[in-house]
Design a protein around this motif. Structure first.
Motif, PDB file in Angstrom:
ATOM      1  N   TRP A  12      40.394  42.733  34.637  1.00 36.78           N
ATOM      2  CA  TRP A  12      39.308  42.925  33.666  1.00 36.78           C
ATOM      3  C   TRP A  12      39.865  43.376  32.314  1.00 36.78           C
ATOM      4  CZ3 TRP A  12      38.625  47.729  31.456  1.00 36.78           C
ATOM      5  CH2 TRP A  12      39.266  48.802  32.083  1.00 36.78           C
ATOM      6  N   ALA A  13      40.885  44.266  32.354  1.00 38.12           N
ATOM      7  CA  ALA A  13      41.466  44.770  31.103  1.00 38.12           C
ATOM      8  C   ALA A  13      42.285  43.688  30.403  1.00 38.12           C
ATOM      9  CB  ALA A  13      42.346  45.987  31.398  1.00 38.12           C
ATOM     10  N   TYR A  14      43.046  42.926  31.182  1.00 37.62           N
ATOM     11  CA  TYR A  14      43.828  41.835  30.598  1.00 37.62           C
ATOM     12  C   TYR A  14      42.914  40.813  29.932  1.00 37.62           C
ATOM     13  CZ  TYR A  14      46.907  37.752  30.337  1.00 37.62           C
ATOM     14  OH  TYR A  14      47.613  36.660  29.906  1.00 37.62           O
ATOM     15  N   ALA A  15      41.805  40.490  30.583  1.00 27.33           N
ATOM     16  CA  ALA A  15      40.865  39.529  30.006  1.00 27.33           C
ATOM     17  C   ALA A  15      40.354  40.019  28.645  1.00 27.33           C
ATOM     18  CB  ALA A  15      39.700  39.289  30.962  1.00 27.33           C
ATOM     19  N   ARG A  16      40.025  41.303  28.558  1.00 27.44           N
ATOM     20  CA  ARG A  16      39.549  41.848  27.280  1.00 27.44           C
ATOM     21  C   ARG A  16      40.627  41.755  26.206  1.00 27.44           C
ATOM     22  NH1 ARG A  16      36.024  47.315  28.788  1.00 27.44           N
ATOM     23  NH2 ARG A  16      34.596  46.295  30.256  1.00 27.44           N
ATOM     24  N   LEU A  17      41.862  42.033  26.591  1.00 25.47           N
ATOM     25  CA  LEU A  17      42.958  42.003  25.622  1.00 25.47           C
ATOM     26  C   LEU A  17      43.165  40.618  25.017  1.00 25.47           C
ATOM     27  CD1 LEU A  17      45.661  44.261  27.327  1.00 25.47           C
ATOM     28  CD2 LEU A  17      44.496  44.712  25.161  1.00 25.47           C
ATOM     29  N   ILE A  18      42.940  39.573  25.809  1.00 22.88           N
ATOM     30  CA  ILE A  18      43.188  38.217  25.302  1.00 22.88           C
ATOM     31  C   ILE A  18      41.899  37.529  24.840  1.00 22.88           C
ATOM     32  CG2 ILE A  18      45.233  37.977  26.754  1.00 22.88           C
ATOM     33  CD1 ILE A  18      43.618  36.089  28.553  1.00 22.88           C
ATOM     34  N   GLY A  19      40.791  38.278  24.810  1.00 25.57           N
ATOM     35  CA  GLY A  19      39.542  37.721  24.303  1.00 25.57           C
ATOM     36  C   GLY A  19      38.828  36.808  25.271  1.00 25.57           C
ATOM     37  N   ALA A  20      39.035  37.012  26.573  1.00 26.30           N
ATOM     38  CA  ALA A  20      38.383  36.196  27.596  1.00 26.30           C
ATOM     39  C   ALA A  20      37.360  37.045  28.360  1.00 26.30           C
ATOM     40  CB  ALA A  20      39.427  35.636  28.558  1.00 26.30           C
ATOM     41  N   LYS A  21      36.578  36.396  29.179  1.00 23.01           N
ATOM     42  CA  LYS A  21      35.659  37.077  30.082  1.00 23.01           C
ATOM     43  C   LYS A  21      36.309  37.220  31.453  1.00 23.01           C
ATOM     44  CE  LYS A  21      32.079  37.345  27.276  1.00 23.01           C
ATOM     45  NZ  LYS A  21      31.530  38.639  26.824  1.00 23.01           N
ATOM     46  N   SER A  22      36.005  38.303  32.140  1.00 18.64           N
ATOM     47  CA  SER A  22      36.597  38.556  33.455  1.00 18.64           C
ATOM     48  C   SER A  22      35.631  38.141  34.560  1.00 18.64           C
ATOM     49  CB  SER A  22      36.961  40.032  33.606  1.00 18.64           C
ATOM     50  OG  SER A  22      35.839  40.861  33.344  1.00 18.64           O
ATOM     51  N   VAL A  23      36.201  37.569  35.618  1.00 19.19           N
ATOM     52  CA  VAL A  23      35.425  37.072  36.757  1.00 19.19           C
ATOM     53  C   VAL A  23      36.035  37.628  38.034  1.00 19.19           C
ATOM     54  CG1 VAL A  23      34.667  35.034  38.055  1.00 19.19           C
ATOM     55  CG2 VAL A  23      34.862  34.931  35.549  1.00 19.19           C
ATOM     56  N   TYR A  24      35.210  38.263  38.859  1.00 18.55           N
ATOM     57  CA  TYR A  24      35.672  38.788  40.139  1.00 18.55           C
ATOM     58  C   TYR A  24      34.864  38.134  41.261  1.00 18.55           C
ATOM     59  CZ  TYR A  24      36.249  41.726  44.196  1.00 18.55           C
ATOM     60  OH  TYR A  24      36.486  42.146  45.465  1.00 18.55           O
ATOM     61  N   VAL A  25      35.554  37.782  42.355  1.00 18.53           N
ATOM     62  CA  VAL A  25      34.889  37.191  43.519  1.00 18.53           C
ATOM     63  C   VAL A  25      35.170  38.059  44.738  1.00 18.53           C
ATOM     64  CG1 VAL A  25      34.564  35.136  44.937  1.00 18.53           C
ATOM     65  CG2 VAL A  25      35.227  34.898  42.519  1.00 18.53           C
ATOM     66  N   GLY A  26      34.117  38.616  45.337  1.00 19.41           N
ATOM     67  CA  GLY A  26      34.250  39.466  46.511  1.00 19.41           C
ATOM     68  C   GLY A  26      34.074  38.683  47.801  1.00 19.41           C
ATOM     69  N   HIS A  27      34.809  39.101  48.838  1.00 25.32           N
ATOM     70  CA  HIS A  27      34.784  38.382  50.113  1.00 25.32           C
ATOM     71  C   HIS A  27      34.470  39.262  51.312  1.00 25.32           C
ATOM     72  CE1 HIS A  27      36.738  34.555  48.696  1.00 25.32           C
ATOM     73  NE2 HIS A  27      37.094  35.370  47.715  1.00 25.32           N
ATOM     74  N   VAL A  28      34.922  40.514  51.305  1.00 27.55           N
ATOM     75  CA  VAL A  28      34.915  41.328  52.532  1.00 27.55           C
ATOM     76  C   VAL A  28      33.853  42.422  52.450  1.00 27.55           C
ATOM     77  CG1 VAL A  28      36.298  42.746  54.071  1.00 27.55           C
ATOM     78  CG2 VAL A  28      37.378  40.880  52.786  1.00 27.55           C
ATOM     79  N   PRO A  29      32.903  42.453  53.410  1.00 24.81           N
ATOM     80  CA  PRO A  29      31.850  43.470  53.413  1.00 24.81           C
ATOM     81  C   PRO A  29      32.229  44.706  54.212  1.00 24.81           C
ATOM     82  CG  PRO A  29      31.346  41.806  55.033  1.00 24.81           C
ATOM     83  CD  PRO A  29      32.653  41.407  54.416  1.00 24.81           C
ATOM     84  N   GLY A  30      33.320  45.346  53.836  1.00 22.82           N
ATOM     85  CA  GLY A  30      33.760  46.540  54.542  1.00 22.82           C
ATOM     86  C   GLY A  30      35.030  47.077  53.911  1.00 22.82           C
ATOM     87  N   HIS A  31      35.398  48.297  54.301  1.00 26.66           N
ATOM     88  CA  HIS A  31      36.627  48.898  53.806  1.00 26.66           C
ATOM     89  C   HIS A  31      37.843  48.261  54.486  1.00 26.66           C
ATOM     90  CE1 HIS A  31      34.470  51.880  51.537  1.00 26.66           C
ATOM     91  NE2 HIS A  31      33.849  52.334  52.606  1.00 26.66           N
ATOM     92  N   PRO A  32      39.037  48.417  53.905  1.00 26.78           N
ATOM     93  CA  PRO A  32      40.242  47.859  54.522  1.00 26.78           C
ATOM     94  C   PRO A  32      40.439  48.405  55.936  1.00 26.78           C
ATOM     95  CG  PRO A  32      40.710  48.656  52.307  1.00 26.78           C
ATOM     96  CD  PRO A  32      39.333  49.126  52.639  1.00 26.78           C
ATOM     97  N   VAL A  33      40.964  47.555  56.811  1.00 26.70           N
ATOM     98  CA  VAL A  33      41.260  47.986  58.184  1.00 26.70           C
ATOM     99  C   VAL A  33      42.755  47.823  58.445  1.00 26.70           C
ATOM    100  CG1 VAL A  33      38.979  47.446  59.082  1.00 26.70           C
ATOM    101  CG2 VAL A  33      40.734  45.675  59.084  1.00 26.70           C
ATOM    102  N   HIS A  34      43.295  48.733  59.254  1.00 27.13           N
ATOM    103  CA  HIS A  34      44.700  48.672  59.629  1.00 27.13           C
ATOM    104  C   HIS A  34      44.877  49.506  60.884  1.00 27.13           C
ATOM    105  CE1 HIS A  34      49.113  49.215  59.394  1.00 27.13           C
ATOM    106  NE2 HIS A  34      49.079  48.063  58.761  1.00 27.13           N
ATOM    107  N   GLN A  35      45.844  49.123  61.721  1.00 29.05           N
ATOM    108  CA  GLN A  35      46.089  49.872  62.951  1.00 29.05           C
ATOM    109  C   GLN A  35      46.518  51.309  62.671  1.00 29.05           C
ATOM    110  OE1 GLN A  35      48.774  46.881  64.839  1.00 29.05           O
ATOM    111  NE2 GLN A  35      47.543  47.283  66.654  1.00 29.05           N
TER     112      GLN A  35
END
Length: 405
Positions: free
Chosen positions: A120-143
């Protein structure tokens, strides 16, 4: 610097996709990013997508692939196949170089990876719009509990802070949108662009013929029932519960019924050798096959000859692409009720929903299928029709085009 008019209309709309894992690496979020952006370029010639990814497979530093220009930088693998960090000097030099390309949008996926924190910050620096795509409906999991706790802490602090600053937020499924808004407290209105497939690539015509299992050199007659799992062979995918269900069926079914069943596990991961040892110990080598990683073409062939697809996943992972592929292939689907799966699978109408970490429910669902194959095929046909009408890459790409142009 704001978005200027020469980036819209009939002029080129340039997107920089920043994503740690990309071709030739395989994975659900990577596939979504690749397929949606490829379809965007195919459907609307104004769009051009460059990719900045981490070099996980010793691939060329610069490559043309499916109309993408792919830039790869060195990285460190912190958790194998799960979490990477880029070489910071290589990343900085590449970002400076790419800043000259007049991008309209900078896009990233999955909040568990570092690009989410800074795109998001890099996009602002170069005059672009930032786009985020979410995939996972939960917190990270690990053993490891410590790794899981650190992941959750980062999720609720750095990731949440960054997500609030994106210009556009898209979600690959409804459960993800609900989690971001309800748990992470994301206030920006998000847009759902469902994960999809190319329906024309899948069929089930081969089930009425002699069937050859890819990567196994085994031929199945039409009276055999092929039950398949395809995906990563990891603990969180619930592989051990499907194996325990197989052992239950060995003890519960008559021999003539048991002999009709063939189980296939297909995919890369750390459980393949362990599962082979368990199969040998149980004397089930003729009925349970471990196929390792298959090409996309061979996955389609396997699904085309499969009668049942089982997804025993034990964590909330959104909507697995393999469920769509199996459904489009007219497999009867047995799956845990996790993530956004119940958007697709309606219990008793388009498949069978079962509880997580429950080998007994898996085995009972398979026995139900064996006793109700005609009814199960009606459900499989319902699912196939729903997928082909509502879950396609073309539909997902259209959502992005309509919002970014």
């Amino acid at each position: 610097m704001k978005l200027t008019d020469n980036k819209v209309g009939n002029q080129t709309i340039k997107i920089l996709l920043v994503i740690p894992f990309f071709y030739p690496h395989k994975g659900g979020s990577q596939k979504y990013a690749e397929e949606v952006n490829s379809k965007i370029m195919e459907m609307d010639s104004r769009f051009k997508v460059d990719v900045l990814c981490y070099n996980t497979k010793r691939a060329p530093k610069l490559e043309s692939y499916r109309n993408f220009t792919v830039h790869r930088i060195p990285c460190w693998e912190i958790i194998k196949d799960k979490f990477l960090l880029p070489n910071p000097f290589s990343l900085l030099l590449k970002l400076i170089s790419l800043s000259k390309n007049n991008y309209s949008f900078v896009e990233t996926h999955v909040r568990f990876f570092d690009p989410t924190w800074w795109v998001w910050a890099y996009a602002r620096l170069i005059g672009a719009k930032s786009v985020y795509v979410g995939h996972v409906p939960g917190h990270p999991v690990h053993q490891g509990w410590l790794v899981a706790m650190i992941g959750k802490f980062v999720d609720l602090t750095i990731a949440r802070f960054a997500l609030q600053r994106y210009d556009f937020i898209f979600y690959a499924n409804n459960a993800c949108k609900n989690f971001y808004e309800g748990v992470l407290g994301i206030r920006k209105e998000g847009i759902v662009a469902h994960i999809g497939i190319n329906p024309e690539e899948f069929s089930s015509k081969e089930r009425d013929e002699i069937r050859i299992v890819p990567n196994a050199n085994i031929t199945l007659s039409t009276n055999k029932v092929l039950i398949t799992y395809a995906g990563r062979m990891l603990e969180t995918k619930g592989i051990i519960y499907l194996w325990e269900a197989i052992l239950r069926l060995k003890n519960q079914l008559e021999k003539n019924v048991r002999d009709q069943l063939v189980f296939c596990f297909a995919g890369p991961g750390n459980l393949n050798e362990k599962l082979r040892s368990l199969i040998k110990e149980a004397g089930l080598g003729a009925n349970v096959l471990v196929l390792d990683e298959l090409s996309y073409t061979d996955v389609r062939k396997l699904l085309a000859i499969s009668n049942v697809f089982v997804n025993p996943s034990s964590y909330d992972e959104g909507l697995p692409n393999t469920l769509l592929e199996a459904g489009a292939s007219r497999c009867f689907v047995i799956t845990t009720d996790s993530g956004s799966i119940n958007d697709l699978i309606v219990n008793g109408k388009t498949g069978s929903l079962i509880g997580k970490k429950n080998a007994g429910e898996i085995s009972e669902a398979i026995k139900w299928y064996l006793n109700n194959q005609a009814q199960a095929q009606v459900m499989a046909d319902n699912l196939s029709a729903d997928i082909k009408n509502n879950y396609t890459w073309e539909k997902a790409a259209r959502v992005f085009i309509n919002n970014l142009s």
